[in-house]
Write a protein that holds these residues in place. Structure first.
Motif, PDB file in Angstrom:
ATOM      1  N   LEU A  65       0.817  -1.214   0.000  1.00  0.00           N
ATOM      2  CA  LEU A  65       0.000   0.000   0.000  1.00  0.00           C
ATOM      3  C   LEU A  65       0.851   1.265   0.000  1.00  0.00           C
ATOM      4  N   VAL A  66       2.021   1.195   0.616  1.00  0.00           N
ATOM      5  CA  VAL A  66       2.842   2.389   0.809  1.00  0.00           C
ATOM      6  C   VAL A  66       3.775   2.643  -0.371  1.00  0.00           C
ATOM      7  N   ILE A  67       4.458   1.603  -0.848  1.00  0.00           N
ATOM      8  CA  ILE A  67       5.477   1.795  -1.891  1.00  0.00           C
ATOM      9  C   ILE A  67       5.204   0.992  -3.155  1.00  0.00           C
ATOM     10  N   GLY A  68       4.101   0.252  -3.209  1.00  0.00           N
ATOM     11  CA  GLY A  68       3.852  -0.628  -4.345  1.00  0.00           C
ATOM     12  C   GLY A  68       3.849   0.089  -5.684  1.00  0.00           C
ATOM     13  N   LEU A  69       3.175   1.236  -5.794  1.00  0.00           N
ATOM     14  CA  LEU A  69       3.072   1.933  -7.068  1.00  0.00           C
ATOM     15  C   LEU A  69       4.396   2.536  -7.532  1.00  0.00           C
ATOM     16  N   PRO A  70       5.109   3.292  -6.705  1.00  0.00           N
ATOM     17  CA  PRO A  70       6.402   3.813  -7.191  1.00  0.00           C
ATOM     18  C   PRO A  70       7.414   2.733  -7.505  1.00  0.00           C
ATOM     19  N   VAL A  71       7.369   1.599  -6.811  1.00  0.00           N
ATOM     20  CA  VAL A  71       8.297   0.509  -7.122  1.00  0.00           C
ATOM     21  C   VAL A  71       8.093   0.032  -8.549  1.00  0.00           C
ATOM     22  N   GLY A  72       6.845  -0.022  -9.008  1.00  0.00           N
ATOM     23  CA  GLY A  72       6.590  -0.422 -10.385  1.00  0.00           C
ATOM     24  C   GLY A  72       7.249   0.504 -11.387  1.00  0.00           C
ATOM     25  N   ALA A 116       8.863  -8.034   9.923  1.00  0.00           N
ATOM     26  CA  ALA A 116       7.814  -8.339   8.954  1.00  0.00           C
ATOM     27  C   ALA A 116       7.595  -7.166   8.001  1.00  0.00           C
ATOM     28  N   LEU A 117       7.627  -5.944   8.524  1.00  0.00           N
ATOM     29  CA  LEU A 117       7.403  -4.749   7.701  1.00  0.00           C
ATOM     30  C   LEU A 117       8.528  -4.557   6.688  1.00  0.00           C
ATOM     31  N   LEU A 118       9.788  -4.647   7.143  1.00  0.00           N
ATOM     32  CA  LEU A 118      10.926  -4.441   6.246  1.00  0.00           C
ATOM     33  C   LEU A 118      11.065  -5.584   5.240  1.00  0.00           C
ATOM     34  N   ALA A 119      10.837  -6.808   5.693  1.00  0.00           N
ATOM     35  CA  ALA A 119      10.879  -7.944   4.765  1.00  0.00           C
ATOM     36  C   ALA A 119       9.762  -7.829   3.736  1.00  0.00           C
ATOM     37  N   GLY A 120       8.616  -7.309   4.145  1.00  0.00           N
ATOM     38  CA  GLY A 120       7.530  -7.078   3.205  1.00  0.00           C
ATOM     39  C   GLY A 120       7.899  -6.049   2.154  1.00  0.00           C
ATOM     40  N   ALA A 121       8.635  -5.000   2.559  1.00  0.00           N
ATOM     41  CA  ALA A 121       9.098  -4.001   1.598  1.00  0.00           C
ATOM     42  C   ALA A 121      10.064  -4.623   0.595  1.00  0.00           C
ATOM     43  N   ALA A 122      10.968  -5.480   1.079  1.00  0.00           N
ATOM     44  CA  ALA A 122      11.885  -6.177   0.173  1.00  0.00           C
ATOM     45  C   ALA A 122      11.115  -7.066  -0.795  1.00  0.00           C
ATOM     46  N   ALA A 123      10.049  -7.694  -0.314  1.00  0.00           N
ATOM     47  CA  ALA A 123       9.237  -8.558  -1.170  1.00  0.00           C
ATOM     48  C   ALA A 123       8.535  -7.768  -2.268  1.00  0.00           C
ATOM     49  N   VAL A 124       8.144  -6.533  -1.987  1.00  0.00           N
ATOM     50  CA  VAL A 124       7.528  -5.681  -3.011  1.00  0.00           C
ATOM     51  C   VAL A 124       8.497  -5.483  -4.175  1.00  0.00           C
ATOM     52  N   PHE A 125       9.737  -5.141  -3.847  1.00  0.00           N
ATOM     53  CA  PHE A 125      10.751  -4.938  -4.887  1.00  0.00           C
ATOM     54  C   PHE A 125      11.009  -6.235  -5.651  1.00  0.00           C
ATOM     55  N   PHE A 126      11.164  -7.341  -4.913  1.00  0.00           N
ATOM     56  CA  PHE A 126      11.504  -8.602  -5.573  1.00  0.00           C
ATOM     57  C   PHE A 126      10.371  -9.071  -6.469  1.00  0.00           C
ATOM     58  N   GLN A 127       9.145  -9.100  -5.965  1.00  0.00           N
ATOM     59  CA  GLN A 127       8.031  -9.656  -6.730  1.00  0.00           C
ATOM     60  C   GLN A 127       7.738  -8.826  -7.970  1.00  0.00           C
ATOM     61  N   VAL A 216       3.225   6.395 -12.713  1.00  0.00           N
ATOM     62  CA  VAL A 216       2.286   5.631 -11.890  1.00  0.00           C
ATOM     63  C   VAL A 216       0.899   5.636 -12.533  1.00  0.00           C
ATOM     64  N   GLY A 217       0.495   6.786 -13.060  1.00  0.00           N
ATOM     65  CA  GLY A 217      -0.811   6.903 -13.691  1.00  0.00           C
ATOM     66  C   GLY A 217      -0.978   6.012 -14.901  1.00  0.00           C
ATOM     67  N   ASP A 218       0.117   5.772 -15.653  1.00  0.00           N
ATOM     68  CA  ASP A 218       0.020   4.904 -16.827  1.00  0.00           C
ATOM     69  C   ASP A 218      -0.464   3.515 -16.447  1.00  0.00           C
ATOM     70  N   GLY A 219       0.140   2.948 -15.411  1.00  0.00           N
ATOM     71  CA  GLY A 219      -0.255   1.609 -14.981  1.00  0.00           C
ATOM     72  C   GLY A 219      -1.669   1.584 -14.428  1.00  0.00           C
ATOM     73  N   LEU A 220      -2.016   2.569 -13.609  1.00  0.00           N
ATOM     74  CA  LEU A 220      -3.352   2.601 -13.016  1.00  0.00           C
ATOM     75  C   LEU A 220      -4.432   2.803 -14.066  1.00  0.00           C
ATOM     76  N   ARG A 221      -4.172   3.689 -15.055  1.00  0.00           N
ATOM     77  CA  ARG A 221      -5.176   3.909 -16.099  1.00  0.00           C
ATOM     78  C   ARG A 221      -5.430   2.646 -16.896  1.00  0.00           C
ATOM     79  N   GLY A 354       6.043  -3.601 -15.819  1.00  0.00           N
ATOM     80  CA  GLY A 354       6.398  -3.336 -14.428  1.00  0.00           C
ATOM     81  C   GLY A 354       5.346  -2.491 -13.734  1.00  0.00           C
ATOM     82  N   ARG A 355       4.872  -1.453 -14.422  1.00  0.00           N
ATOM     83  CA  ARG A 355       3.864  -0.578 -13.833  1.00  0.00           C
ATOM     84  C   ARG A 355       2.515  -1.276 -13.708  1.00  0.00           C
ATOM     85  N   LEU A 356       2.170  -2.096 -14.720  1.00  0.00           N
ATOM     86  CA  LEU A 356       0.932  -2.853 -14.606  1.00  0.00           C
ATOM     87  C   LEU A 356       0.993  -3.826 -13.433  1.00  0.00           C
ATOM     88  N   THR A 357       2.119  -4.535 -13.309  1.00  0.00           N
ATOM     89  CA  THR A 357       2.280  -5.472 -12.194  1.00  0.00           C
ATOM     90  C   THR A 357       2.147  -4.750 -10.858  1.00  0.00           C
TER      91      THR A 357
END
Length: 437
Positions: A65-72, A116-127, A216-221, A354-357
Motif C-alpha cells: 500500500l505504501v510503496i507498491g506503485l512507485p516501485v513499479g 515483517a514490515l521491512l521484509a515485506g518491503a523487500a518482497a515488493v521490490f523482488f516480486q 504511476v498513472g500509466d499503470g493505473l489507467r 512493471g507498472r501494470l504489475t
C-alpha cells in the motif's frame, strides 16, 4: 530473450530459467517457513493474542500500500536483476536477525513487526521485478510452461516449507526455524547471481525521463479502463481480503479451537497446500480444453465454495474437513494464478509490464493487511471460529465478481489488447498525469 527452441522441458534446456526457478522456489520455501514460524513465535514464545498475530500478518503486506506503485515505476526504469538481488540479500539479513535477537534476549513482538514490515518491503521490490523480468528471458511460446512450473514449484515449496517449519518448531523451537528461512534467501542470491541474461538498458525499452506520478498513472489507467484487467484486479482484491483474513488466524484456530500441536499444524497446513501443486499441474490442460475464461470460473468460483468446510473442522476425523476445504481453495487459487499470469504477460505492452504489475499488486495486495487486521479484530471480539466462518464465506463471495463480468460470456481471455479490439495504450507522453482516484 533466449531463442533456445530445442526439445525438452524448460528446466532441462534453459539454463537461465532453471536458475531463476531455483532461486524463486527457494525463496517461496523460505516464505512458507516464515508464514508458519512467525505466528508460532508470536503465539508460543511471546504469548501474543489473535489481534497481535493479525497485525503481524498485516505488517508483511502493508508495504504494498505504501510503496507498491512507485516501485513499479522504478522497475520499469532500470534493470530488474539487481533489484531482485538486493531484495533477497536484505531479506536474508532480516530473517537471520530474529534468532540472534532470541539468543540475546531482545526478541519481542515489536521486533517481529519491524522485521515483517521491512521484509515485506523487500518482497515488493523482488516480486515486482521478478514478474517483469520473466518475459525477458522466455519466448512467448515458453511463458505458459514457465508460469506453470514456477507456480507449481512454489506450491510444492510451500508444502515442504510448512512441514519443515512445523518439524523445526517442534524439535528446535520456532525461533530457530527462522535460520532455515535465512538460508533459503542465501540460495536465492547465489542462483540469481548465476543468471547470464543481459537486460537492455532502460532507454532501449522505450522509457523516458518523466514525473513519477505520470508513470504511476500509466499503470493505473490501464487497469481501470480495461474491462478484463479491471475485473481480474477487483476480484483479486476481494479474494485476498478473505483468503488472508482466514489464513492469518488459521494457526490460532488450529492451536486453540482445534487443539493441535505445532508439528501437527505444520503438517495439516502443508496437506492443504498440496492443492496448489495439483492446481498448477492441471491448469494448462483444462484451460486448453474448455478455454481460459471458463477455466478461470471453474477454478476461482467452483473450487472456492469448499472453503466453507474449513470452519467446521474439529479434532480427529473432523480434520479431514479442513484438508478438503484448504486443498480445493489452494488448487483453485494457484490454477487461476497460472492462467492470469500468462494472460497478463501476453496482454500487456512490455514497456508497461512493471507498472501494470505494481498497479495490480497495489490493489490486490493492498487489501491483504486489511483482511489480516479485520480477522484479528473480529477474532478478538467474536472469537476465532465465528471469524473463520465470516472470512471463509468471503472466498466464494468474491468470485461472484467474475460471474458478472465479460469472463462469463467468453470462452477465452483475449491474447492481446488488439485481439480484444483495443489499439493498445500509447507510450507515455511528456506531461505527468495524476493517477485516478
Amino acid at each position: 530473450m533466449s531463442r533456445d527452441t530445442r526439445g525438452g522441458g524448460l528446466l532441462r534446456r534453459h539454463r537461465d530459467f532453471r536458475l531463476l526457478w531455483c532461486g524463486e522456489t527457494s525463496g517461496k520455501f523460505g516464505a512458507s517457513v516464515t508464514h508458519l514460524t512467525m505466528p508460532l513465535i508470536a503465539v508460543s514464545t511471546l504469548h501474543a493474542g489473535a489481534f497481535e498475530v493479525g497485525l503481524l500478518s498485516a505488517s508483511a503486506w502493508l508495504p504494498w500500500l505504501v510503496i507498491g506503485l512507485p516501485v513499479g515505476v522504478w522497475v520499469d526504469r532500470t534493470r530488474r536483476k539487481p533489484i531482485m538481488l538486493a531484495a533477497a540479500a536484505v531479506s536474508l539479513v532480516l530473517f537471520a536477525a530474529v534468532p540472534v535477537a532470541g539468543w540475546t534476549g531482545h526478541l519481542n513482538v515489536s521486533l517481529l513487526l519491524v522485521v515483517a514490515l521491512l521484509a515485506g518491503a523487500a518482497a515488493v521490490f523482488f516480486q515486482t521485478a521478478y514478474t517483469a523480468y520473466l518475459p525477458g528471458i522466455l519466448d512467448p511460446g515458453d511463458q505458459p510452461e514457465g508460469n506453470a512450473k514456477l507456480h507449481g514449484s512454489a506450491s510444492a515449496a510451500q508444502i515442504a516449507g510448512l512441514g519443515a517449519a512445523g518439524l523445526v518448531a517442534q524439535v528446535a523451537g520456532a525461533v530457530n526455524g527462522m535460520l532455515v528461512n535465512a538460508g533459503t534467501f542465501l540460495v536465492s542470491v547465489l542462483c540469481l547471481t548465476g543468471i547470464r541474461h543481459r537486460e537492455p538498458p532502460a532507454d532501449r525499452i522505450g522509457l523516458r525521463s518523466r514525473a513519477l506520478l505520470g508513470d504511476v498513472g500509466d499503470g493505473l489507467r490501464l487497469v481501470v479502463r480495461d474491462p478484463w484487467l479491471r475485473t481480474l484486479t477487483l476480484f483479486g482484491s476481494a479474494s485476498n481480503l478473505a483468503l488472508v483474513g482466514y489464513q492469518s488466524i488459521q494457526v490460532v484456530f488450529l492451536a486453540e479451537s482445534v487443539g493441535l500441536a505445532p508439528g501437527a499444524i505444520g503438517g495439516l497446513i502443508a496437506a492443504t497446500s498440496s492443492g496448489g501443486v495439483a492446481g498448477a499441474l492441471v491448469a494448462r490442460g483444462i484451460a486448453e480444453r474448455i478455454g481460459t475464461a471458463r477455466a478461470t470460473l471453474v477454478f476461482e468460483l467452483g473450487l472456492a465454495v469448499f472453503a466453507l468446510l474449513i470452519p467446521l473442522s474439529f479434532a480427529g476425523a473432523g480434520l479431514s474437513l479442513y484438508v478438503i476445504g484448504g486443498f480445493c481453495v489452494s488448487a483453485g487459487v494457484v490454477a487461476g494464478n497460472v492462467i492470469k499470469a500468462s494472460f497478463q504477460q501476453r496482454y500487456c505492452p512490455p514497456e508497461l509490464l512493471g507498472r501494470l504489475t505494481a498497479s495490480i499488486s497495489f490493489l490486490n495486495y493492498g487489501t491483504i493487511p486489511l483482511g489480516a487486521l479485520l480477522a484479528g479484530g473480529l477474532g478478538a471480539v467474536l472469537g476465532v471460529r465465528p471469524t473463520m466462518w465470516i472470512m471463509t464465506a468471503g472466498v466464494p463471495a468474491a468470485a461472484l465478481i467474475l460471474l458478472f463480468s465479460p469472463i462469463r460470456r467468453s470462452r477465452d481471455l483475449p491474447a492481446s489488447r488488439r485481439a480484444y479490439g483495443e489499439p493498445g495504450p500509447p507510450l507515455p507522453d511528456a506531461e505527468p498525469v495524476l493517477p485516478p482516484r
